[in-house]
Design an enzyme around this catalytic site. Structure first.
Site, PDB file in Angstrom:
ATOM      1  N   HIS A   1      -9.426  -4.757  13.340  1.00  0.00           N
ATOM      2  CA  HIS A   1      -8.363  -5.355  12.537  1.00  0.00           C
ATOM      3  C   HIS A   1      -7.792  -6.514  13.348  1.00  0.00           C
ATOM      4  CE1 HIS A   1      -4.326  -4.822  10.232  1.00  0.00           C
ATOM      5  NE2 HIS A   1      -5.143  -5.612   9.579  1.00  0.00           N
TER       6      HIS A   1
ATOM      7  N   LYS B   1      -0.029 -13.280  14.965  1.00  0.00           N
ATOM      8  CA  LYS B   1      -1.504 -13.283  14.896  1.00  0.00           C
ATOM      9  C   LYS B   1      -2.021 -14.440  14.043  1.00  0.00           C
ATOM     10  CE  LYS B   1      -3.401  -9.723  12.748  1.00  0.00           C
ATOM     11  NZ  LYS B   1      -4.273  -9.947  11.575  1.00  0.00           N
ATOM     12  N   THR B   2      -1.464 -14.591  12.847  1.00  0.00           N
ATOM     13  CA  THR B   2      -1.926 -15.649  11.944  1.00  0.00           C
ATOM     14  C   THR B   2      -1.611 -17.024  12.519  1.00  0.00           C
ATOM     15  OG1 THR B   2      -1.600 -14.216  10.031  1.00  0.00           O
ATOM     16  CG2 THR B   2      -1.744 -16.564   9.599  1.00  0.00           C
TER      17      THR B   2
ATOM     18  N   SER C   1       2.070  -6.817  12.410  1.00  0.00           N
ATOM     19  CA  SER C   1       2.876  -7.772  11.658  1.00  0.00           C
ATOM     20  C   SER C   1       4.041  -8.288  12.498  1.00  0.00           C
ATOM     21  CB  SER C   1       3.414  -7.092  10.392  1.00  0.00           C
ATOM     22  OG  SER C   1       4.172  -7.973   9.636  1.00  0.00           O
TER      23      SER C   1
ATOM     24  N   ARG D   1       2.174 -12.437  -1.274  1.00  0.00           N
ATOM     25  CA  ARG D   1       0.836 -12.693  -0.724  1.00  0.00           C
ATOM     26  C   ARG D   1       0.124 -13.820  -1.469  1.00  0.00           C
ATOM     27  NH1 ARG D   1      -1.132  -9.685   3.909  1.00  0.00           N
ATOM     28  NH2 ARG D   1       0.260  -7.900   4.090  1.00  0.00           N
TER      29      ARG D   1
ATOM     30  N   ARG E   1       0.841  -1.206   0.000  1.00  0.00           N
ATOM     31  CA  ARG E   1       0.000   0.000   0.000  1.00  0.00           C
ATOM     32  C   ARG E   1       0.876   1.256   0.000  1.00  0.00           C
ATOM     33  NH1 ARG E   1      -1.770   1.040   4.247  1.00  0.00           N
ATOM     34  NH2 ARG E   1      -0.736  -0.516   5.515  1.00  0.00           N
TER      35      ARG E   1
ATOM     36  N   LYS F   1      -8.215  -2.923   1.531  1.00  0.00           N
ATOM     37  CA  LYS F   1      -8.178  -1.976   2.648  1.00  0.00           C
ATOM     38  C   LYS F   1      -9.072  -0.761   2.400  1.00  0.00           C
ATOM     39  CE  LYS F   1      -5.543  -4.359   5.351  1.00  0.00           C
ATOM     40  NZ  LYS F   1      -6.175  -5.135   6.454  1.00  0.00           N
TER      41      LYS F   1
ATOM     42  N   ASP G   1      -8.575 -11.437   9.442  1.00  0.00           N
ATOM     43  CA  ASP G   1      -8.066 -10.065   9.350  1.00  0.00           C
ATOM     44  C   ASP G   1      -9.043  -8.954   9.727  1.00  0.00           C
ATOM     45  OD1 ASP G   1      -5.731  -8.496   8.654  1.00  0.00           O
ATOM     46  OD2 ASP G   1      -6.845  -7.791   6.923  1.00  0.00           O
TER      47      ASP G   1
END
Length: 534
Positions: free
Chosen positions: A216, A238-239, A234, A318, A55, A196, A253
């Protein structure tokens, strides 16, 4: 209304072919025919996003008008754009798209019907349309027959803005118009701008108009029907920590939390795949198959096998796939109000406890802080740990002031009697380079103990600086690591480091202090001595 008339009504007068709601197989076929991507050994489609592989926050704007003037959090995150300049740029983009082949995909955002948005996304490339198909909710055939969009996204990566004419910073832009319900994206093919953009919309509409907290975060649900929510920037895990084979995945997410439910905004996942392996992340690894879109990956030489360790193009590689590519995904992606919330942080200073329980005030404070630390080597020029703060664990996507989200969180915590835990997945026994990374097996054991209610049965010790409640025992975890001070060879050095970190928290919070209520302010750490700004 005929499809051509619907396009004409948007200002698009197609002089080339246009393709409406093509199935996945056709989108892949069109991409290959146009030499815009290749198939990998697992059948996934690999494409490059070109100049932008992430982004561009400085080039994201919100139209400032009577609707948004007094409600948007203007400043470093949300840059104003005039109505007149938006209209001029819109006309230029639609004229540009009129001379291109275009792909139209109708999709939805919001798993709970009461808040669902119908979104029409018009793109230049078939693989962008595949991304939309994978990431958002896919309307049924019957729903598509009568589909009317509420929001429109025009994504034209080949359109380059002229800053003098278009009043943008440079040639790329993402502009949100809440009054006209349009997102304009140009000059960038990075699909995360589409994802986003929708998240930013929901971050405005739901808290501002519906009293629903937008988050988020990832979320999962146990066999007992209890929902857990995981926040974290990041690198905090979390994942990894929310991907639990014994619990169903609600989403990875973006979620909303109303008076009854936590619900996924999306219909898919946009997973980082740098260093991806079957051993480390089997669910994501197995999801990379036909229908999945891979972005900016590279291959082992002379093969069609993806080398996930290759970051020649970017570390931000990704994989975009529908959520049902995950075996234990919940359908529909809705759970009850959370029983437990986890704030994940990778504290490279070795100060924060491996797990601690927060009061409502502390939860709001740490939510608005959104802390983690970058370690040496993660970015050019970083030679020692550095603090990173991102309000509400998603600052770039917050159109409202962060205190709005924090206050709504506090209200919901009280209404639902939720346990909130701060979990440090970083260092213990000293800062990065001296101490050791907390074992993943210990972190998993602490989260399981919290989810199973076992930490409700133990005694707690209060952290002297941060005021956090630290359990004195936890099944499967050595008791000596639960109080971080015990793991340092020099306790005085620990106290000094803790106070320096607390001072940085307080320095960061200054920008929110005048907007925050007393309960949020009560969650701040207490610095005992006057310290120079760290």
């Amino acid at each position: 209304m005929k499809k051509i008339e619907q396009l004409n009504a948007l200002g698009i007068n197609p002089r080339k072919e246009y393709f409406w709601n093509l199935p996945v197989s056709k989108l892949v076929e069109h991409t290959l025919q146009r030499k815009q991507g290749v198939l990998t050994s697992t059948g996934a489609l690999a494409c490059d996003t070109g100049e932008f592989t992430g982004r561009s926050p400085k080039d994201k704007y919100i139209v400032k008008d009577s609707v948004t003037e007094d409600s948007i959090w203007w400043g470093n995150v949300n840059h104003p754009f005039s109505t007149e300049d938006f209209d001029n740029l819109y006309n230029r983009v639609t004229a540009f798209l009129s001379d291109r082949e275009i792909y139209i995909k109708d999709a939805q955002a919001g798993s709970k019907k009461e808040y669902q948005l119908n979104v029409r996304v018009i793109t230049e490339t078939p693989w962008q349309s595949l991304f939309v198909n994978n990431l958002f909710l896919r309307p049924s055939k019957k729903e598509l027959e009568t589909f009317e969009h509420e929001w429109l996204i025009l994504a034209a990566p080949e359109f380059k803005a002229d800053p003098e004419i278009d009043k943008t910073r440079q040639h790329n832009f993402t502009i949100i118009n809440f009054t006209k319900k349009v997102i304009l994206i140009g000059g960038s093919a990075y699909t995360g701008e589409i994802k986003k953009g929708i998240f930013t919309i929901l971050n405005y509409i739901l808290p501002h108009d519906k009293n629903v907290l937008s988050m988020h975060c990832s979320a999962n649900i146990g066999k007992d029907g209890k929902t857990a929510v995981f926040f974290g920037l990041s690198g905090t895990g979390k994942t990894t920590l929310s991907a639990d084979p014994s619990r169903a995945l609600i989403g990875d997410d973006e979620h909303g939390w109303d008076s009854e439910n936590v619900f996924n905004f999306e219909g898919g996942c946009y997973a980082k795949c740098v260093n991806l392996s079957e051993e480390k992340e089997p669910q994501i690894f197995s999801a990379v198959r036909f229908g999945t879109l891979l972005e900016n990956v590279r291959f082992y030489e002379g093969s069609d096998i993806v080398d996930y360790d290759n970051i020649q193009v970017t570390e931000n590689t990704r994989a975009a796939y529908p959520i049902n590519f995950i075996d234990n995904a919940k359908n529909p992606s809705i759970g009850g109000a959370p029983t437990n919330i986890f704030f994940l942080t990778c504290d490279a200073f070795g100060v924060l406890p491996p797990i601690s329980k927060l009061t409502v005030g502390q939860a709001m404070y740490h939510f608005i802080s959104g802390y983690t630390a970058k370690v040496a080597g993660t970015e050019a020029g970083i030679t020692e740990p550095q603090t990173t703060f991102s309000a509400c664990f998603g600052e770039p996507f917050l159109p409202l002031h962060p205190t709005k989200y924090a206050e709504l969180l506090g209200k919901k915590l009280k209404e639902n009697n939720v346990n909130v835990w701060l979990v440090n997945t970083g260092w213990s026994g000293g800062a990065y380079g001296i101490g050791e990374r907390i074992k993943l097996s210990y972190t998993r054991a602490m989260i399981i103990a919290a989810l199973d209610g076992k930490l409700d049965q133990v005694d707690y010790l209060k952290h002297t600086v941060f005021g956090l409640q630290m359990p004195i025992e936890c099944e499967g975890v050595p008791s000596n690591i639960l109080n971080p001070k015990n793991t340092w060879e020099n306790p005085q050095k620990y106290d000094e480091t803790a106070e320096k970190l607390a001072a940085q928290f307080n320095e960061n919070f200054k920008m929110y202090q005048s907007f925050a209520n007393g309960e949020i302010r009560s969650g701040a750490p207490k610095v005992a001595v006057n310290l120079e700004k760290a």
